[in-house]
Design an enzyme around this catalytic site. Sequence first.
Site, PDB file in Angstrom:
ATOM      1  N   GLU A 393     -24.914  33.642  18.828  1.00 18.96           N
ATOM      2  CA  GLU A 393     -23.727  34.348  18.382  1.00 18.96           C
ATOM      3  C   GLU A 393     -23.142  34.280  16.930  1.00 18.96           C
ATOM      4  O   GLU A 393     -22.031  34.111  16.521  1.00 18.96           O
ATOM      5  CB  GLU A 393     -22.563  34.493  19.178  1.00 18.96           C
ATOM      6  CG  GLU A 393     -22.972  34.836  20.618  1.00 18.96           C
ATOM      7  CD  GLU A 393     -21.816  34.750  21.669  1.00 18.96           C
ATOM      8  OE1 GLU A 393     -20.810  34.956  21.249  1.00 18.96           O
ATOM      9  OE2 GLU A 393     -22.232  34.555  22.801  1.00 18.96           O
TER      10      GLU A 393
HETATM   11  C1  LIG Z   1     -30.457  30.253  24.115  1.00 24.79           C
HETATM   12  C2  LIG Z   1     -30.259  31.592  22.965  1.00 24.79           C
HETATM   13  C3  LIG Z   1     -29.542  32.765  23.787  1.00 24.79           C
HETATM   14  C4  LIG Z   1     -29.494  33.926  22.986  1.00 24.79           C
HETATM   15  N1  LIG Z   1     -28.685  34.836  23.437  1.00 24.79           N
HETATM   16  C5  LIG Z   1     -29.061  36.255  22.741  1.00 24.79           C
HETATM   17  C6  LIG Z   1     -28.644  37.264  23.156  1.00 24.79           C
HETATM   18  O1  LIG Z   1     -28.102  37.354  24.418  1.00 24.79           O
HETATM   19  N2  LIG Z   1     -28.745  38.569  22.482  1.00 24.79           N
HETATM   20  C7  LIG Z   1     -29.100  38.654  21.390  1.00 24.79           C
HETATM   21  O2  LIG Z   1     -29.467  39.416  20.894  1.00 24.79           O
HETATM   22  N3  LIG Z   1     -29.607  37.520  20.638  1.00 24.79           N
HETATM   23  C8  LIG Z   1     -29.681  36.240  21.288  1.00 24.79           C
HETATM   24  N4  LIG Z   1     -30.060  35.039  20.824  1.00 24.79           N
HETATM   25  C9  LIG Z   1     -30.224  35.213  19.230  1.00 24.79           C
HETATM   26  C10 LIG Z   1     -29.548  34.150  18.479  1.00 24.79           C
HETATM   27  O3  LIG Z   1     -28.355  34.971  18.283  1.00 24.79           O
HETATM   28  C11 LIG Z   1     -30.302  33.926  17.165  1.00 24.79           C
HETATM   29  O4  LIG Z   1     -30.980  32.835  17.445  1.00 24.79           O
HETATM   30  C12 LIG Z   1     -29.228  33.588  16.038  1.00 24.79           C
HETATM   31  O5  LIG Z   1     -28.600  34.820  15.768  1.00 24.79           O
HETATM   32  C13 LIG Z   1     -30.249  33.232  14.687  1.00 24.79           C
HETATM   33  O6  LIG Z   1     -31.193  33.945  14.560  1.00 24.79           O
HETATM   34  P1  LIG Z   1     -32.622  33.210  14.507  1.00 24.79           P
HETATM   35  O7  LIG Z   1     -32.878  32.149  15.533  1.00 24.79           O
HETATM   36  O8  LIG Z   1     -33.741  34.436  14.239  1.00 24.79           O
HETATM   37  O9  LIG Z   1     -32.390  32.459  13.150  1.00 24.79           O
HETATM   38  P2  LIG Z   1     -32.724  32.737  11.653  1.00 24.79           P
HETATM   39  O10 LIG Z   1     -31.775  33.928  11.422  1.00 24.79           O
HETATM   40  O11 LIG Z   1     -34.038  33.057  11.299  1.00 24.79           O
HETATM   41  O12 LIG Z   1     -32.099  31.618  10.868  1.00 24.79           O
HETATM   42  C14 LIG Z   1     -32.814  30.422  10.777  1.00 24.79           C
HETATM   43  C15 LIG Z   1     -32.101  29.112   9.846  1.00 24.79           C
HETATM   44  O13 LIG Z   1     -31.772  29.954   8.769  1.00 24.79           O
HETATM   45  C16 LIG Z   1     -30.298  30.095   8.630  1.00 24.79           C
HETATM   46  N5  LIG Z   1     -30.001  31.153   7.765  1.00 24.79           N
HETATM   47  C17 LIG Z   1     -30.025  32.403   8.033  1.00 24.79           C
HETATM   48  N6  LIG Z   1     -29.912  33.280   7.121  1.00 24.79           N
HETATM   49  C18 LIG Z   1     -29.191  32.539   6.058  1.00 24.79           C
HETATM   50  C19 LIG Z   1     -28.424  32.768   5.031  1.00 24.79           C
HETATM   51  N7  LIG Z   1     -28.458  34.255   4.379  1.00 24.79           N
HETATM   52  N8  LIG Z   1     -27.918  31.818   4.492  1.00 24.79           N
HETATM   53  C20 LIG Z   1     -28.042  30.681   4.796  1.00 24.79           C
HETATM   54  N9  LIG Z   1     -28.589  30.347   5.919  1.00 24.79           N
HETATM   55  C21 LIG Z   1     -29.340  31.250   6.578  1.00 24.79           C
HETATM   56  C22 LIG Z   1     -29.641  30.091   9.722  1.00 24.79           C
HETATM   57  O14 LIG Z   1     -28.475  29.566  10.130  1.00 24.79           O
HETATM   58  C23 LIG Z   1     -30.556  29.329  10.577  1.00 24.79           C
HETATM   59  O15 LIG Z   1     -30.036  27.833  10.425  1.00 24.79           O
HETATM   60  C24 LIG Z   1     -30.078  33.817  21.658  1.00 24.79           C
HETATM   61  C25 LIG Z   1     -30.816  32.898  20.970  1.00 24.79           C
HETATM   62  C26 LIG Z   1     -31.032  31.533  21.877  1.00 24.79           C
HETATM   63  C27 LIG Z   1     -31.875  30.379  21.349  1.00 24.79           C
END
Ligand SMILES: Cc1cc2nc3c(=O)[nH]c(=O)nc-3n(C[C@H](O)[C@H](O)[C@H](O)COP(=O)(O)OP(=O)(O)OC[C@H]3O[C@@H](n4cnc5c(N)ncnc54)[C@H](O)[C@@H]3O)c2cc1C
Length: 580
Positions: A393
């Site tokens: 989130e």
């Molecule tokens: C257990 C679990 C439950 C989840 N439940 C849901 C759900 O119900 N519905 C749903 O839609 N999603 C869900 N998610 C997805 C979750 O919301 C995403 O994992 C989260 O939004 C981050 O996206 P990502 O993992 O692709 O990381 P990325 O966006 O790839 O980011 C990777 C890293 O880069 C950093 N980063 C990214 N962009 C920037 C920026 N502009 N500046 C600086 N740093 C940055 C992030 O902070 C992070 O540390 C879930 C994930 C997990 C693991």
Amino acid sequence: MGKVQSHALLNFPVQDPTDKKEGEAFLVKLQKVLDQHIDAEAIDLTGEIPAAGIEALKKLGAFGIKIPKEYGGLGMSQVNYCRALEVTAAHCVSTAVLLSAHQSIGVPVPLKMFGTPEQKKKYLPRLAAGEISAFALTEPDVGSDPAKMTTTATLTPDGKHYILNGKKLWCTNGVIADILVVMAQTAAKVEKGREKKQISAFILETKGAEGFKVLHRCKFMGLNGIQNGLLEFKNVKIPRENLLGQEGKGLKLALSTLNQGRLSLPASAVGWVRKCLTWSREWGNERVQWGAPIGQHEAGSSKLASIAADLYAVDAMTTLASLWVDHKKRDIRLEAAMCKLFGSVKSHEAAELALQLRGGRGYETSASLKARGEKGIPVERVVRDSRINQIIEGTTEVMGLFISREALDRHLQIAGDVINPKAPIGKKLSGLVRSIGFYSLWYPRQWISFPVWFRFWGMGKLGCHFRYLHCTSKRLARTTFHLMALNGPGLERKQIQLMRLVWIATELFAMGAAIGRATAGKKFGENGSEAVMLADSFCQEARIRIRQHFQGIYCNSDSVKRKLGLQVLKGQQKWLESSF
Ligand SMILES: Cc1cc2nc3c(=O)[nH]c(=O)nc-3n(C[C@H](O)[C@H](O)[C@H](O)COP(=O)(O)OP(=O)(O)OC[C@H]3O[C@@H](n4cnc5c(N)ncnc54)[C@H](O)[C@@H]3O)c2cc1C
């Protein structure tokens, strides 16, 4: 902007007594169901929340806590909902996530905000009765930046259906959900000769939906009981009437849903930190090493103090923001984001501290402890379960960017054209006039703190912290202004600096909430002097952290770290990765 709303903080709202009574009666029943049917350890080992437990929760109405009574829900307040999540998370975090993914971000939230009366009538009673829902936004290539999603929904030529194609990743409850809210790209719009991407939201019933498939159930370091999946949509037909909100407003709907749901995570966190505090207190007394209980060694008592003080602050912030939601007095987007940011970090820190205090037993699983005749305290499970809150989130980094954008917004409205090198000269000049008008009055005020020296003396120790809160808010406001003047639009890319500002602001909000709550302690049936002790200790620690952040703004290694980080990224330091 340097202004503290003392009145809002010091008049800490109270929950309506009838609402409180209703909430407490529900919590008693909820606790009974949890004790009877939910075995957190078994769920962690088997990866399954038992069907009987889910059924019992459905019967209790736990899937419709916030759904209005007219639709068959319990129609409870935000505060009662948060307390229900707190109680559930204290018992089993996976079960809290099941309930929370369904009703903090699942279909009920966007449906209540954006649904048509027909959609509400059709779905809310089913959702309240326990048809499980999920929120499908993230995709394999799209996480923090959902605007780039590639899942599509194409309107059929007869205009009766949308055809959904794509994949959604990590959808919590997605594996078992009856109803999903799915965000997808619909036909682009042409505005001023340019194509504009449109994202829309849909309600999808999974039962019998041809082309819908759960490709994989994901497994994580913790939260073993959650049903989280990779979902595939291949030419899935969605009736047109299942479009949620307007076409093209799907991203707004998704972000509003996340904003609404954001208080659930810190509320759940309060639940498990309370447990950590109990376990730490008990072990701190029981375990004797070097002739004294470990809680009496200074290293031990400082851990107990940190867990207790941080718990008090996170609880105060979350309760305050929840009461503001119930009293409908303000837009709490910023406060909710701060609660999420602060609560996620502090609750994991608390779990880590509890683990450290229990030494080897903190690292040992509860099953193993029990098998050799000891109490099965599951601190290691809580450490695993609590880590995710800094990612879901909105990651901690993304929350930081969100908060900092809100903070800079007012300045950009006033002086944006002046610092924007691309702005035309006419706009620059009018911006300059506007800026001089505003800042000639606002800026000197950020240096004048002495009137506050004469206030809050009746509040004892907390009055001193409250005066600090006022003065430091002004210091934060002028520092933000200085950084904007120094960096111009480039400040948006200075993420480490922005994060320092965000942490200062968040610590200040936490201080304000803790002071407000302790000052109003009696209203909560708290023992006055103990609550003051907690708030005082929290504020002293927060002030030390704030001082470090301010120091970091002008004395830091950001540029060398940036250079080194980019070198690592390019592979110039790859030699370091090898042991040979
Ligand atoms: C257990 C679990 C439950 C989840 N439940 C849901 C759900 O119900 N519905 C749903 O839609 N999603 C869900 N998610 C997805 C979750 O919301 C995403 O994992 C989260 O939004 C981050 O996206 P990502 O993992 O692709 O990381 P990325 O966006 O790839 O980011 C990777 C890293 O880069 C950093 N980063 C990214 N962009 C920037 C920026 N502009 N500046 C600086 N740093 C940055 C992030 O902070 C992070 O540390 C879930 C994930 C997990 C693991």
